[in-house]
Write a protein that holds these residues in place. Sequence first.
Motif, PDB file in Angstrom:
ATOM      1  N   LEU A 255       0.825  -1.385  -0.015  1.00  0.00           N
ATOM      2  CA  LEU A 255      -0.025   0.002   0.124  1.00  0.00           C
ATOM      3  C   LEU A 255       0.859   1.234   0.100  1.00  0.00           C
ATOM      4  CD1 LEU A 255      -2.620  -0.946   2.598  1.00  0.00           C
ATOM      5  CD2 LEU A 255      -2.707  -1.196   0.138  1.00  0.00           C
ATOM      6  N   SER A 256       1.816   1.210   0.651  1.00  0.00           N
ATOM      7  CA  SER A 256       2.845   2.430   0.991  1.00  0.00           C
ATOM      8  C   SER A 256       3.548   2.681  -0.490  1.00  0.00           C
ATOM      9  CB  SER A 256       3.976   1.968   2.013  1.00  0.00           C
ATOM     10  OG  SER A 256       4.566   1.024   1.851  1.00  0.00           O
ATOM     11  N   GLU A 257       3.777   1.656  -1.489  1.00  0.00           N
ATOM     12  CA  GLU A 257       4.415   1.774  -2.433  1.00  0.00           C
ATOM     13  C   GLU A 257       3.518   2.377  -3.298  1.00  0.00           C
ATOM     14  OE1 GLU A 257       7.041  -1.403  -4.127  1.00  0.00           O
ATOM     15  OE2 GLU A 257       5.695  -2.361  -2.636  1.00  0.00           O
ATOM     16  N   LEU A 258       2.186   2.341  -3.371  1.00  0.00           N
ATOM     17  CA  LEU A 258       1.146   2.852  -4.201  1.00  0.00           C
ATOM     18  C   LEU A 258       0.700   4.200  -3.616  1.00  0.00           C
ATOM     19  CD1 LEU A 258      -0.870  -0.223  -5.186  1.00  0.00           C
ATOM     20  CD2 LEU A 258       0.729   1.100  -6.716  1.00  0.00           C
ATOM     21  N   GLY A 259       1.260   4.794  -2.687  1.00  0.00           N
ATOM     22  CA  GLY A 259       0.781   6.000  -2.068  1.00  0.00           C
ATOM     23  C   GLY A 259      -0.522   5.930  -1.196  1.00  0.00           C
ATOM     24  N   LEU A 260      -0.940   4.700  -0.832  1.00  0.00           N
ATOM     25  CA  LEU A 260      -2.190   4.365   0.129  1.00  0.00           C
ATOM     26  C   LEU A 260      -1.890   4.468   1.513  1.00  0.00           C
ATOM     27  CD1 LEU A 260      -4.076   2.124  -2.322  1.00  0.00           C
ATOM     28  CD2 LEU A 260      -4.653   4.354  -1.873  1.00  0.00           C
ATOM     29  N   PRO A 261      -2.618   4.732   2.639  1.00  0.00           N
ATOM     30  CA  PRO A 261      -3.799   5.732   2.262  1.00  0.00           C
ATOM     31  C   PRO A 261      -3.630   6.948   1.589  1.00  0.00           C
ATOM     32  CG  PRO A 261      -3.457   5.626   4.576  1.00  0.00           C
ATOM     33  CD  PRO A 261      -2.371   4.728   3.939  1.00  0.00           C
ATOM     34  N   ILE A 262      -4.738   7.458   0.723  1.00  0.00           N
ATOM     35  CA  ILE A 262      -4.412   8.807   0.355  1.00  0.00           C
ATOM     36  C   ILE A 262      -4.603   9.909   1.301  1.00  0.00           C
ATOM     37  CG2 ILE A 262      -5.380  10.393  -1.584  1.00  0.00           C
ATOM     38  CD1 ILE A 262      -6.239   7.884  -3.100  1.00  0.00           C
ATOM     39  N   MET A 263      -5.476   9.699   2.022  1.00  0.00           N
ATOM     40  CA  MET A 263      -5.863  10.916   3.027  1.00  0.00           C
ATOM     41  C   MET A 263      -4.787  11.004   4.285  1.00  0.00           C
ATOM     42  SD  MET A 263      -9.300  11.474   5.015  1.00  0.00           S
ATOM     43  CE  MET A 263     -10.288  11.501   3.366  1.00  0.00           C
ATOM     44  N   LYS A 264      -4.195  11.831   4.855  1.00  0.00           N
ATOM     45  CA  LYS A 264      -3.389  11.998   5.982  1.00  0.00           C
ATOM     46  C   LYS A 264      -4.441  11.612   7.104  1.00  0.00           C
ATOM     47  CE  LYS A 264      -0.177  15.325   4.118  1.00  0.00           C
ATOM     48  NZ  LYS A 264       0.143  16.597   3.792  1.00  0.00           N
ATOM     49  N   THR A 355      -9.603  -4.299   9.126  1.00  0.00           N
ATOM     50  CA  THR A 355      -8.426  -3.498   9.147  1.00  0.00           C
ATOM     51  C   THR A 355      -7.331  -4.170   8.176  1.00  0.00           C
ATOM     52  OG1 THR A 355      -7.391  -4.459  11.174  1.00  0.00           O
ATOM     53  CG2 THR A 355      -8.954  -2.342  11.323  1.00  0.00           C
ATOM     54  N   CYS A 356      -6.081  -3.174   7.933  1.00  0.00           N
ATOM     55  CA  CYS A 356      -5.076  -3.591   7.379  1.00  0.00           C
ATOM     56  C   CYS A 356      -3.952  -2.821   7.679  1.00  0.00           C
ATOM     57  CB  CYS A 356      -5.300  -3.617   5.985  1.00  0.00           C
ATOM     58  SG  CYS A 356      -5.412  -1.809   5.314  1.00  0.00           S
ATOM     59  N   LYS A 357      -2.680  -2.652   7.433  1.00  0.00           N
ATOM     60  CA  LYS A 357      -1.530  -2.104   7.700  1.00  0.00           C
ATOM     61  C   LYS A 357      -0.960  -1.742   6.347  1.00  0.00           C
ATOM     62  CE  LYS A 357      -0.612  -4.338  12.197  1.00  0.00           C
ATOM     63  NZ  LYS A 357       0.394  -5.112  13.047  1.00  0.00           N
ATOM     64  N   LYS A 358      -0.151  -0.569   6.396  1.00  0.00           N
ATOM     65  CA  LYS A 358       0.630  -0.077   5.212  1.00  0.00           C
ATOM     66  C   LYS A 358       1.399  -1.068   4.758  1.00  0.00           C
ATOM     67  CE  LYS A 358       0.465   4.728   6.591  1.00  0.00           C
ATOM     68  NZ  LYS A 358       1.417   5.933   6.957  1.00  0.00           N
ATOM     69  N   ASP A 359       2.150  -2.271   4.974  1.00  0.00           N
ATOM     70  CA  ASP A 359       2.817  -3.136   4.592  1.00  0.00           C
ATOM     71  C   ASP A 359       1.974  -4.198   4.061  1.00  0.00           C
ATOM     72  OD1 ASP A 359       5.175  -1.740   5.298  1.00  0.00           O
ATOM     73  OD2 ASP A 359       5.549  -2.914   6.911  1.00  0.00           O
ATOM     74  N   ASP A 360       0.813  -4.312   3.901  1.00  0.00           N
ATOM     75  CA  ASP A 360      -0.047  -5.133   3.258  1.00  0.00           C
ATOM     76  C   ASP A 360      -0.116  -4.860   1.706  1.00  0.00           C
ATOM     77  OD1 ASP A 360      -0.703  -6.313   5.715  1.00  0.00           O
ATOM     78  OD2 ASP A 360      -2.790  -5.588   5.658  1.00  0.00           O
ATOM     79  N   THR A 361      -0.291  -5.861   0.878  1.00  0.00           N
ATOM     80  CA  THR A 361      -0.384  -5.682  -0.485  1.00  0.00           C
ATOM     81  C   THR A 361      -1.508  -5.166  -0.970  1.00  0.00           C
ATOM     82  OG1 THR A 361      -0.927  -7.887  -1.097  1.00  0.00           O
ATOM     83  CG2 THR A 361       1.672  -7.456  -0.753  1.00  0.00           C
ATOM     84  N   ASN A 385      -3.971   1.414  16.421  1.00  0.00           N
ATOM     85  CA  ASN A 385      -4.755   2.816  16.224  1.00  0.00           C
ATOM     86  C   ASN A 385      -4.923   3.059  14.780  1.00  0.00           C
ATOM     87  OD1 ASN A 385      -4.275   3.423  19.179  1.00  0.00           O
ATOM     88  ND2 ASN A 385      -2.267   4.061  18.647  1.00  0.00           N
ATOM     89  N   THR A 386      -5.979   3.840  14.607  1.00  0.00           N
ATOM     90  CA  THR A 386      -6.601   3.947  13.164  1.00  0.00           C
ATOM     91  C   THR A 386      -5.814   4.973  12.735  1.00  0.00           C
ATOM     92  OG1 THR A 386      -8.810   3.168  13.864  1.00  0.00           O
ATOM     93  CG2 THR A 386      -8.570   4.495  11.710  1.00  0.00           C
ATOM     94  N   GLU A 387      -5.335   5.098  11.396  1.00  0.00           N
ATOM     95  CA  GLU A 387      -4.407   6.121  10.660  1.00  0.00           C
ATOM     96  C   GLU A 387      -4.654   6.297   9.463  1.00  0.00           C
ATOM     97  OE1 GLU A 387      -0.438   5.195  11.515  1.00  0.00           O
ATOM     98  OE2 GLU A 387      -0.410   3.555   9.652  1.00  0.00           O
ATOM     99  N   GLY A 388      -5.894   5.779   8.948  1.00  0.00           N
ATOM    100  CA  GLY A 388      -6.212   6.251   7.457  1.00  0.00           C
ATOM    101  C   GLY A 388      -7.280   5.239   6.997  1.00  0.00           C
ATOM    102  N   VAL A 389      -7.949   5.312   5.890  1.00  0.00           N
ATOM    103  CA  VAL A 389      -8.821   4.541   5.177  1.00  0.00           C
ATOM    104  C   VAL A 389      -8.531   4.135   3.736  1.00  0.00           C
ATOM    105  CG1 VAL A 389     -10.378   6.551   5.032  1.00  0.00           C
ATOM    106  CG2 VAL A 389     -11.552   4.399   4.843  1.00  0.00           C
ATOM    107  N   ILE A 390      -8.888   3.275   3.174  1.00  0.00           N
ATOM    108  CA  ILE A 390      -9.039   2.889   1.945  1.00  0.00           C
ATOM    109  C   ILE A 390     -10.420   2.330   1.259  1.00  0.00           C
ATOM    110  CG2 ILE A 390      -7.575   1.299   0.284  1.00  0.00           C
ATOM    111  CD1 ILE A 390      -5.139   1.325   2.121  1.00  0.00           C
ATOM    112  N   THR A 391     -10.657   3.134   0.354  1.00  0.00           N
ATOM    113  CA  THR A 391     -12.072   2.716  -0.301  1.00  0.00           C
ATOM    114  C   THR A 391     -11.546   2.188  -1.774  1.00  0.00           C
ATOM    115  OG1 THR A 391     -12.148   5.036  -1.423  1.00  0.00           O
ATOM    116  CG2 THR A 391     -12.959   4.745   0.834  1.00  0.00           C
TER     117      THR A 391
END
Length: 423
Positions: A255-264, A355-361, A385-391
């Motif tokens: 996810l982090s490689e693709l710039g997700l999550p988009i929202m800060k 939920t998921c984490k930024k290191d998930d694909t 702790n919640t730090e973002g959302v992916i739709t």
Amino acid sequence: MESPRSPEAEIGHRVEDLWEVAEPQLSPSEKLNSCFEDIPVDSFPRTHPSQVIEIPSDASLAETVEILSKNKILSAPIRNVEAPEDASWMDKYIGIVEFAGIAMWLLSQSDAAANGTAGSRIGSPVSNIVSRLGSLTFRRTSSGRVETTTDSESDEAASVGGSFFETLTSSEFYKNTKVGDISGSFRWAPFLALQTSDTFLTMLLLLSKYRMKSLPVVEVGGDKIENIITQSSVMHMLAECVGLPWFESWGTKKLSELGLPIMKPSKLVKVNEDQPVLKAFQLMREKGVGGLPVMDTSGAKAIGNISIRDVQYLLTAPKIYKEHRTITTKDFLTAVRHHLQDQHEASPLLHDVITCKKDDTIKDIILKLDSEKIHRIYVVDDKGNTEGVITLRDIISKLVHEPRHYFGDFFDGVVPLPANSSV
């Protein structure tokens, strides 16, 4: 090569064939765009006929909600009953109505009536209903808890529970207002149809960058809907493509490689568990989001999710929380879950927060969203702790990009869009 296991997987194989012969100098992103540009929308698996439901423009709000609820669908195109039989689709359909659209329109009318603005004259049906509720406001107590208050001091006026929505949904106003009457004044979704000759690239861009939730498909020169493509159906198609080389080259990225999550994290729209559920829906309307997390008292962890589609329970099951003086988001989730269990209905609301984490694909996320039949997944850190959302829209937007001047005059002649639309 093994035969495709489903119609959606067959689409994946078509993309794979095109991928293999794409010009080698193209980047992977450009290759995907090129592949989807060469596949017509007519190739997308057809929606089951029972799901292509039309709402006549002279149906009342009450009848519309009943049709949507009975068929277990969230939206449907509005057919203009005054259009001649041989009318084109642009004259035959005037918009798409959703549970959310009806509820948000009713709430906007309630706001207008409470504020005494135009369109809500004294003595009007909405004004009479709202006078029983009072002018709804929110205030924070010294302890930090958000409470609902009204201008009226009576118990009845102070109640924003199921009794208010029972009064609203049993009113003559609700029973007599036609869905065609509200499609112009508060259009939640315009009627924008794809033609069967349009491409997957067009479809994917409309469902992502241009924020369409569903797209009817019509024959060129035709007058009826042949298919309806949704963000969820695209997600299922992607899930069925797992294992194909073109998908794996994209889907194995983190996810982090693709710039997700988009929202800060600081921009994440959320609601606390002790805030009124109406505040949650109000925030969705104001911020233009389809759902938001319900946070615990610390404000750090999500204990649930409320989606704009959950507003249907305010219209279809107000009795389930009739006795509540105020309906907090936590009370709402609890009451609806009990209702669903009693009715033996499956729903994402019955599950814990996904939920998921930024290191998930991105592949991991697609499979979760598709298997759970949900529209968003929350990103958490190692402490939960919640730090973002992916739709769904976020994921589709990372699959394709819009070429310069791609749409040209595509939107010319389309039914006028809402003033705040990004299309």
